[in-house]
Motif scaffolding. Sequence first.
Motif, PDB file in Angstrom:
ATOM      1  N   PHE A   1       0.639  -1.426   0.110  1.00  0.00           N
ATOM      2  CA  PHE A   1      -0.006   0.026  -0.075  1.00  0.00           C
ATOM      3  C   PHE A   1       0.839   1.396  -0.131  1.00  0.00           C
ATOM      4  O   PHE A   1       0.574   2.205   0.556  1.00  0.00           O
ATOM      5  N   GLY A   2       2.087   1.384  -0.408  1.00  0.00           N
ATOM      6  CA  GLY A   2       2.799   2.315  -0.639  1.00  0.00           C
ATOM      7  C   GLY A   2       3.586   2.797   0.703  1.00  0.00           C
ATOM      8  O   GLY A   2       4.140   3.727   0.677  1.00  0.00           O
ATOM      9  N   LEU A   3       3.258   1.775   1.818  1.00  0.00           N
ATOM     10  CA  LEU A   3       3.952   2.340   2.968  1.00  0.00           C
ATOM     11  C   LEU A   3       5.533   2.033   3.064  1.00  0.00           C
ATOM     12  O   LEU A   3       6.218   2.056   4.127  1.00  0.00           O
ATOM     13  N   GLY A   4       6.075   1.230   2.100  1.00  0.00           N
ATOM     14  CA  GLY A   4       7.492   0.913   2.077  1.00  0.00           C
ATOM     15  C   GLY A   4       7.623  -0.492   2.601  1.00  0.00           C
ATOM     16  O   GLY A   4       6.834  -1.120   3.223  1.00  0.00           O
ATOM     17  N   PRO A   5       8.862  -1.000   2.694  1.00  0.00           N
ATOM     18  CA  PRO A   5       9.057  -2.413   3.041  1.00  0.00           C
ATOM     19  C   PRO A   5       9.146  -2.583   4.447  1.00  0.00           C
ATOM     20  O   PRO A   5       9.255  -3.823   4.901  1.00  0.00           O
ATOM     21  N   ALA A   6       9.158  -1.867   5.427  1.00  0.00           N
ATOM     22  CA  ALA A   6       9.218  -2.030   6.839  1.00  0.00           C
ATOM     23  C   ALA A   6       8.299  -2.877   7.353  1.00  0.00           C
ATOM     24  O   ALA A   6       7.207  -2.270   6.995  1.00  0.00           O
ATOM     25  N   PRO A   7       8.183  -3.912   7.855  1.00  0.00           N
ATOM     26  CA  PRO A   7       7.308  -4.694   8.582  1.00  0.00           C
ATOM     27  C   PRO A   7       6.664  -4.127   9.891  1.00  0.00           C
ATOM     28  O   PRO A   7       7.338  -3.221  10.437  1.00  0.00           O
TER      29      PRO A   7
ATOM     30  N   SER B   1      -4.625  11.780  -5.130  1.00  0.00           N
ATOM     31  CA  SER B   1      -3.212  12.166  -4.837  1.00  0.00           C
ATOM     32  C   SER B   1      -2.245  11.398  -5.272  1.00  0.00           C
ATOM     33  O   SER B   1      -2.470   9.996  -5.561  1.00  0.00           O
ATOM     34  N   PRO B   2      -0.925  11.531  -5.494  1.00  0.00           N
ATOM     35  CA  PRO B   2       0.020  10.843  -6.249  1.00  0.00           C
ATOM     36  C   PRO B   2       0.190   9.942  -4.996  1.00  0.00           C
ATOM     37  O   PRO B   2       0.099   9.805  -4.030  1.00  0.00           O
ATOM     38  N   PRO B   3       0.820   8.760  -5.589  1.00  0.00           N
ATOM     39  CA  PRO B   3       1.038   7.523  -4.804  1.00  0.00           C
ATOM     40  C   PRO B   3       2.220   7.829  -3.780  1.00  0.00           C
ATOM     41  O   PRO B   3       2.854   8.818  -3.964  1.00  0.00           O
ATOM     42  N   GLY B   4       2.005   7.145  -2.616  1.00  0.00           N
ATOM     43  CA  GLY B   4       3.044   7.433  -1.394  1.00  0.00           C
ATOM     44  C   GLY B   4       3.221   8.436  -0.754  1.00  0.00           C
ATOM     45  O   GLY B   4       1.970   9.123  -0.699  1.00  0.00           O
ATOM     46  N   PRO B   5       3.869   8.695   0.575  1.00  0.00           N
ATOM     47  CA  PRO B   5       3.792   9.924   1.225  1.00  0.00           C
ATOM     48  C   PRO B   5       4.130  11.093   0.687  1.00  0.00           C
ATOM     49  O   PRO B   5       4.716  11.187  -0.213  1.00  0.00           O
TER      50      PRO B   5
ATOM     51  N   HIS C   1       3.326   7.597  11.036  1.00  0.00           N
ATOM     52  CA  HIS C   1       4.677   6.856  11.346  1.00  0.00           C
ATOM     53  C   HIS C   1       4.844   5.876  12.450  1.00  0.00           C
ATOM     54  O   HIS C   1       4.280   6.379  13.480  1.00  0.00           O
ATOM     55  N   ASN C   2       5.315   4.745  12.450  1.00  0.00           N
ATOM     56  CA  ASN C   2       5.593   3.907  13.451  1.00  0.00           C
ATOM     57  C   ASN C   2       6.333   4.472  14.643  1.00  0.00           C
ATOM     58  O   ASN C   2       7.205   5.104  14.386  1.00  0.00           O
TER      59      ASN C   2
ATOM     60  N   LEU D   1      10.734  10.565   9.196  1.00  0.00           N
ATOM     61  CA  LEU D   1      11.278  10.003   8.057  1.00  0.00           C
ATOM     62  C   LEU D   1      12.714   9.042   7.906  1.00  0.00           C
ATOM     63  O   LEU D   1      12.724   8.206   7.259  1.00  0.00           O
ATOM     64  N   GLY D   2      13.645   9.563   8.730  1.00  0.00           N
ATOM     65  CA  GLY D   2      14.777   9.049   9.007  1.00  0.00           C
ATOM     66  C   GLY D   2      14.681   7.502   9.309  1.00  0.00           C
ATOM     67  O   GLY D   2      15.476   6.696   9.089  1.00  0.00           O
ATOM     68  N   ARG D   3      13.764   7.188   9.981  1.00  0.00           N
ATOM     69  CA  ARG D   3      13.733   5.989  10.822  1.00  0.00           C
ATOM     70  C   ARG D   3      12.568   5.154  10.282  1.00  0.00           C
ATOM     71  O   ARG D   3      12.101   4.103  10.578  1.00  0.00           O
ATOM     72  N   ALA D   4      11.975   5.535   8.868  1.00  0.00           N
ATOM     73  CA  ALA D   4      10.784   4.877   8.383  1.00  0.00           C
ATOM     74  C   ALA D   4      11.032   3.292   8.143  1.00  0.00           C
ATOM     75  O   ALA D   4      10.131   2.725   8.272  1.00  0.00           O
ATOM     76  N   LEU D   5      12.275   2.910   7.752  1.00  0.00           N
ATOM     77  CA  LEU D   5      12.693   1.646   7.590  1.00  0.00           C
ATOM     78  C   LEU D   5      12.849   0.869   8.965  1.00  0.00           C
ATOM     79  O   LEU D   5      13.294  -0.286   8.674  1.00  0.00           O
ATOM     80  N   GLU D   6      12.827   1.653   9.968  1.00  0.00           N
ATOM     81  CA  GLU D   6      13.271   0.647  11.013  1.00  0.00           C
ATOM     82  C   GLU D   6      12.184  -0.096  11.702  1.00  0.00           C
ATOM     83  O   GLU D   6      11.127   0.315  11.375  1.00  0.00           O
TER      84      GLU D   6
END
Length: 386
Positions: A89-95, A146-150, A195-196, A281-286
Amino acid sequence: MSSSLRPVPSRWRRAASIVLAAGWTRPETATPPSRPPPAEGFRLLLLQRSPHQGFMPGAHVFPGGVLDAADRSADWLGLFAPHHGPPGFGLGPAPFSRAAFPSPPDTGDSNADNTGALPEDVAFRICAVREAFEEAGVLLLRPRTSPPGPAPGPGLALEPPPGLAAWRARVRRDPRHFLRLCAHLDCTPDIWALHNWSAWLTPFFRSATRRFDTAFFLCCLREPPPVYPDWAEVVGYQWSSPSETTESFLSKEIWLAPPQFYEVRRLANFASFSDLHKFCLGRALEGLERWLPIILLTADGMVHLLPGDELYLEDSDFLENLMSTEKKTEEIMKEGKQFHRIVIHNRHLYDIHVTVQSKHKHVYPKNSVIEDPGCFWAIIKGCSPF
């Protein structure tokens, strides 16, 4: 140390909460006399729960509530299409990751099964957005075109629709109406703005009848939206910076549960609104840790032990037990070295002690920081202004 057993196991209900942080640069003009802009450049939305609520009556909390089957319904797929959909859903790879202990808590909640059509990280975000609307009348939506993604920067809440009260009443009666409201407005929940941040399990109390497995999300808004309390679950609200919230807690103007106090002090690390947004934003993949506090009763107080503390035991016995000791809190503190704990002296006097390293590029609560090889020491004294 000993433990107090409870014969019947409690069950957690799955829930989501949203920390709304709004940029705040202009002085207020309302009477009584206005407040100057906060030093941090942002304020947090705190809702006051009704004193008649069964869980944390009268507490100031972040918007949030229990996950419903409607939050993970397959019907959302059509609304998110064609720009967003499985698997991410465009949230990125972070589980939406979880700590190993406890694994997994028994929710005992038929609404929280894992057979829904939406991924967990999407469903929890929809739940948080829905609850912000139900409790505070805040709509965190974005147009379907709106465009896909954040979005590249902090977002804006949608203007309340005509008939706000009627829509909210329908959603409160049946959460499935929230999807219908979104379709009516040709919008989707702005899940990409959430954001998580953290996840907390309600610890065991002898008197506890309800326990929750709550995901906390943080959402940065360019400016504070209007707030419309529902006057049922919520009887008041305030926008306060981390320092202002702490002062209100210490002066007994408001009451915060330990997790909310911990998170407010964690947010005090950020000197500006832009710093907070960049950090998210910087820890979005954590990953994201879920913490179950274990309560230690001392001779003169209470300690909430958190993962990493030297007294914290990853033992399923303590899912339904209290730890206890005949020693005073001061003795316990003098004997220890590896701390991650909240010391509860009374209802408005908490200390947070941390000597362990943070994980997932997160931060620990602020006040005093003393560098030490391999770790840091942070003590949050709840008995004096910060």
